[in-house]
Motif scaffolding. Structure first.
Motif, PDB file in Angstrom:
ATOM      1  N   ARG A 281       0.821  -1.210   0.000  1.00  0.00           N
ATOM      2  CA  ARG A 281       0.000   0.000   0.000  1.00  0.00           C
ATOM      3  C   ARG A 281       0.856   1.262   0.000  1.00  0.00           C
ATOM      4  O   ARG A 281       0.486   2.282  -0.594  1.00  0.00           O
ATOM      5  CB  ARG A 281      -0.925   0.023   1.223  1.00  0.00           C
ATOM      6  CG  ARG A 281      -2.012  -1.033   1.216  1.00  0.00           C
ATOM      7  CD  ARG A 281      -2.861  -0.947   2.483  1.00  0.00           C
ATOM      8  NE  ARG A 281      -3.695   0.242   2.490  1.00  0.00           N
ATOM      9  CZ  ARG A 281      -3.617   1.211   3.397  1.00  0.00           C
ATOM     10  NH1 ARG A 281      -2.724   1.128   4.379  1.00  0.00           N
ATOM     11  NH2 ARG A 281      -4.415   2.248   3.327  1.00  0.00           N
ATOM     12  N   ASN A 282       1.957   1.220   0.695  1.00  0.00           N
ATOM     13  CA  ASN A 282       2.794   2.410   0.872  1.00  0.00           C
ATOM     14  C   ASN A 282       4.233   2.134   0.460  1.00  0.00           C
ATOM     15  O   ASN A 282       5.176   2.352   1.224  1.00  0.00           O
ATOM     16  CB  ASN A 282       2.740   2.889   2.315  1.00  0.00           C
ATOM     17  CG  ASN A 282       1.373   3.419   2.696  1.00  0.00           C
ATOM     18  OD1 ASN A 282       0.969   4.476   2.238  1.00  0.00           O
ATOM     19  ND2 ASN A 282       0.648   2.670   3.519  1.00  0.00           N
ATOM     20  N   ARG A 283       4.382   1.626  -0.753  1.00  0.00           N
ATOM     21  CA  ARG A 283       5.718   1.298  -1.237  1.00  0.00           C
ATOM     22  C   ARG A 283       6.523   2.567  -1.505  1.00  0.00           C
ATOM     23  O   ARG A 283       6.069   3.483  -2.184  1.00  0.00           O
ATOM     24  CB  ARG A 283       5.613   0.461  -2.511  1.00  0.00           C
ATOM     25  CG  ARG A 283       6.955  -0.009  -3.028  1.00  0.00           C
ATOM     26  CD  ARG A 283       6.789  -1.030  -4.130  1.00  0.00           C
ATOM     27  NE  ARG A 283       8.063  -1.419  -4.702  1.00  0.00           N
ATOM     28  CZ  ARG A 283       8.206  -2.317  -5.656  1.00  0.00           C
ATOM     29  NH1 ARG A 283       7.130  -2.916  -6.132  1.00  0.00           N
ATOM     30  NH2 ARG A 283       9.395  -2.617  -6.129  1.00  0.00           N
ATOM     31  N   ARG A 284       7.712   2.600  -0.959  1.00  0.00           N
ATOM     32  CA  ARG A 284       8.608   3.738  -1.163  1.00  0.00           C
ATOM     33  C   ARG A 284      10.037   3.212  -1.303  1.00  0.00           C
ATOM     34  O   ARG A 284      10.577   2.595  -0.391  1.00  0.00           O
ATOM     35  CB  ARG A 284       8.542   4.732   0.003  1.00  0.00           C
ATOM     36  CG  ARG A 284       9.393   5.977  -0.209  1.00  0.00           C
ATOM     37  CD  ARG A 284       9.306   6.917   0.962  1.00  0.00           C
ATOM     38  NE  ARG A 284       7.990   7.521   1.095  1.00  0.00           N
ATOM     39  CZ  ARG A 284       7.599   8.603   0.419  1.00  0.00           C
ATOM     40  NH1 ARG A 284       8.425   9.180  -0.436  1.00  0.00           N
ATOM     41  NH2 ARG A 284       6.395   9.095   0.576  1.00  0.00           N
ATOM     42  N   ASP A 285      10.588   3.414  -2.474  1.00  0.00           N
ATOM     43  CA  ASP A 285      11.982   3.052  -2.706  1.00  0.00           C
ATOM     44  C   ASP A 285      12.508   3.964  -3.800  1.00  0.00           C
ATOM     45  O   ASP A 285      11.901   5.006  -4.092  1.00  0.00           O
ATOM     46  CB  ASP A 285      12.120   1.565  -3.077  1.00  0.00           C
ATOM     47  CG  ASP A 285      11.188   1.156  -4.216  1.00  0.00           C
ATOM     48  OD1 ASP A 285      11.001   1.962  -5.141  1.00  0.00           O
ATOM     49  OD2 ASP A 285      10.663   0.026  -4.177  1.00  0.00           O
ATOM     50  N   ALA A 286      13.631   3.592  -4.402  1.00  0.00           N
ATOM     51  CA  ALA A 286      14.248   4.465  -5.401  1.00  0.00           C
ATOM     52  C   ALA A 286      13.330   4.701  -6.597  1.00  0.00           C
ATOM     53  O   ALA A 286      13.414   5.737  -7.256  1.00  0.00           O
ATOM     54  CB  ALA A 286      15.574   3.867  -5.865  1.00  0.00           C
ATOM     55  N   PHE A 287      12.433   3.746  -6.877  1.00  0.00           N
ATOM     56  CA  PHE A 287      11.524   3.892  -8.026  1.00  0.00           C
ATOM     57  C   PHE A 287      10.203   4.513  -7.607  1.00  0.00           C
ATOM     58  O   PHE A 287       9.709   5.430  -8.263  1.00  0.00           O
ATOM     59  CB  PHE A 287      11.287   2.533  -8.678  1.00  0.00           C
ATOM     60  CG  PHE A 287      10.450   2.599  -9.931  1.00  0.00           C
ATOM     61  CD1 PHE A 287      11.022   2.918 -11.153  1.00  0.00           C
ATOM     62  CD2 PHE A 287       9.084   2.370  -9.881  1.00  0.00           C
ATOM     63  CE1 PHE A 287      10.251   3.005 -12.304  1.00  0.00           C
ATOM     64  CE2 PHE A 287       8.300   2.447 -11.028  1.00  0.00           C
ATOM     65  CZ  PHE A 287       8.897   2.768 -12.244  1.00  0.00           C
ATOM     66  N   TYR A 288       9.616   4.014  -6.506  1.00  0.00           N
ATOM     67  CA  TYR A 288       8.317   4.505  -6.059  1.00  0.00           C
ATOM     68  C   TYR A 288       8.512   5.727  -5.169  1.00  0.00           C
ATOM     69  O   TYR A 288       8.589   5.630  -3.947  1.00  0.00           O
ATOM     70  CB  TYR A 288       7.557   3.412  -5.297  1.00  0.00           C
ATOM     71  CG  TYR A 288       6.931   2.386  -6.197  1.00  0.00           C
ATOM     72  CD1 TYR A 288       5.618   2.504  -6.611  1.00  0.00           C
ATOM     73  CD2 TYR A 288       7.663   1.286  -6.643  1.00  0.00           C
ATOM     74  CE1 TYR A 288       5.027   1.562  -7.439  1.00  0.00           C
ATOM     75  CE2 TYR A 288       7.082   0.340  -7.482  1.00  0.00           C
ATOM     76  CZ  TYR A 288       5.769   0.485  -7.870  1.00  0.00           C
ATOM     77  OH  TYR A 288       5.198  -0.439  -8.688  1.00  0.00           O
ATOM     78  N   THR A 289       8.575   6.881  -5.771  1.00  0.00           N
ATOM     79  CA  THR A 289       8.746   8.112  -5.007  1.00  0.00           C
ATOM     80  C   THR A 289       7.430   8.617  -4.433  1.00  0.00           C
ATOM     81  O   THR A 289       7.423   9.439  -3.524  1.00  0.00           O
ATOM     82  CB  THR A 289       9.356   9.211  -5.903  1.00  0.00           C
ATOM     83  OG1 THR A 289       8.506   9.403  -7.042  1.00  0.00           O
ATOM     84  CG2 THR A 289      10.748   8.797  -6.370  1.00  0.00           C
ATOM     85  N   LEU A 290       6.296   8.154  -4.979  1.00  0.00           N
ATOM     86  CA  LEU A 290       4.987   8.563  -4.497  1.00  0.00           C
ATOM     87  C   LEU A 290       4.146   7.330  -4.173  1.00  0.00           C
ATOM     88  O   LEU A 290       3.561   6.715  -5.068  1.00  0.00           O
ATOM     89  CB  LEU A 290       4.268   9.414  -5.544  1.00  0.00           C
ATOM     90  CG  LEU A 290       2.885   9.954  -5.139  1.00  0.00           C
ATOM     91  CD1 LEU A 290       3.015  10.887  -3.941  1.00  0.00           C
ATOM     92  CD2 LEU A 290       2.227  10.661  -6.316  1.00  0.00           C
ATOM     93  N   PRO A 291       4.088   6.919  -2.908  1.00  0.00           N
ATOM     94  CA  PRO A 291       3.289   5.743  -2.545  1.00  0.00           C
ATOM     95  C   PRO A 291       1.819   5.957  -2.858  1.00  0.00           C
ATOM     96  O   PRO A 291       1.285   7.059  -2.709  1.00  0.00           O
ATOM     97  CB  PRO A 291       3.516   5.624  -1.036  1.00  0.00           C
ATOM     98  CG  PRO A 291       4.748   6.400  -0.763  1.00  0.00           C
ATOM     99  CD  PRO A 291       4.776   7.510  -1.753  1.00  0.00           C
TER     100      PRO A 291
END
Length: 314
Positions: A281-291
């Motif tokens: 639901r709230n993925r945040r990493d180098a690719f997912y800048t907007l969860p």
């Protein structure tokens, strides 16, 4: 400040102080693989071999877990068909792009030779339409927080994606990727389990509660989803040579332990599964800048692994 305003301010301050600390949004969320690696043995379940079907194709083995708590009549009838070798020698007869792969008797198709239809043996030719069931409070239930277009509530029970209508006291399995449904004619009671399908595309939720869902594929899904698409109407194959033969289908309980798959499914009422859902639901990493902050029911795969493996297959 007036007394009423002061009281309101104090209430709001107390509520904010009671909230958990904000998550560090600069820190990458853990992956499913990382969360699974830290899972506990008790968070995994071993499916009942009585509810596992092994469908052997030339490309490899497909493992299906039946859902007898939701469609008991269909589960029992399918076991009867399997144990009487009904599916052995039949074929995959339909692959419709972004929809389903279907298998059964080619002669039972609209263009088949009706005089050569394979008999069902002692299996029942018709079953009551098990499209929904009464909500069972004794079954595990893990609700998703983000709502759903097709149902008042959605979540997971016993590893299966489920929708609910609490006002009517009903629940039902839904058509997510890999779910196995029972093909039928127009009459609601015309499905016996002699022809089955699995979803290979985006979830066709509009057909929920219009067909019985008997279970889901837990291993070997690529053998069904990567097949050549049929060129006939609705993706049916027009030539026998296009069909993939079914070598055999067996109930796992009928095989020696040495020939069974040692599969485990992550419990959907476990802490690790809850953490996986939240991470998605709230993925945040180098690719997912907007969860996204939300996730749909059919966007969550229930992890499956071998008993001796520390990594999930999904």
């Amino acid at each position: 400040m007036r007394l009423g305003q002061l009281r309101a301010a104090l209430v709001l301050t107390s509520a904010l102080l009671a909230l958990p600390a904000m998550a560090d949004t600069t820190k990458a969320t853990p992956t499913s693989k990382e969360l699974i690696a830290k899972s506990k043995p008790a968070e995994w379940r071993t499916p009942d071999p009585e509810n596992l079907l092994y469908m052997q194709l030339p490309q490899g083995r497909v493992v299906i877990e039946l859902a007898p708590d939701f469609t008991p009549l269909h589960a029992q009838n399918i076991r009867t068909l399997v144990r009487e070798h009904y599916f052995d020698g039949l074929a995959i007869i339909r692959v419709q792009d972004n929809f389903v792969t279907q298998w059964g008797d080619p002669n039972d198709d609209d263009n088949g030779d009706k005089s050569k239809i394979k008999p069902l043996g002692t299996a029942k030719p018709k079953l009551a339409p098990e499209y929904t069931r009464s909500i069972d409070p004794k079954l595990p239930w893990t609700a998703l927080p983000d709502g759903d277009v097709y149902a008042p509530q959605v979540g997971f029970s016993e590893g299966f994606p489920v929708a609910r209508d609490p006002a009517k006291g009903r629940e039902w399995l839904v058509h997510c990727y890999g779910m196995v449904g029972v093909a039928r004619d127009v009459a609601p009671d015309s499905g016996s389990g002699s022809s089955l399908y699995t979803v290979i595309g985006q979830a066709p939720r509009q057909i929920d509660r219009n067909l019985a869902i008997a279970g889901r594929v837990i291993e070997g899904m690529p053998y069904l989803s990567a097949l050549p698409r049929g060129t006939g109407p609705l993706g049916f194959y027009t030539q026998a040579a296009q069909r993939t033969p079914i070598l055999s289908v067996k109930v796992a309980a009928d095989l020696p332990a040495s020939q069974r798959e040692n599969l485990q499914v992550l419990r959907t009422d476990s802490a690790t599964f809850a953490a996986i859902v939240e991470a998605k639901r709230n993925r945040r990493d180098a690719f997912y800048t907007l969860p996204a902050g939300k996730i749909g029911l059919c966007s969550i795969d229930v992890p499956v692994r071998t008993e001796t493996s520390a990594e999930a297959k999904h």
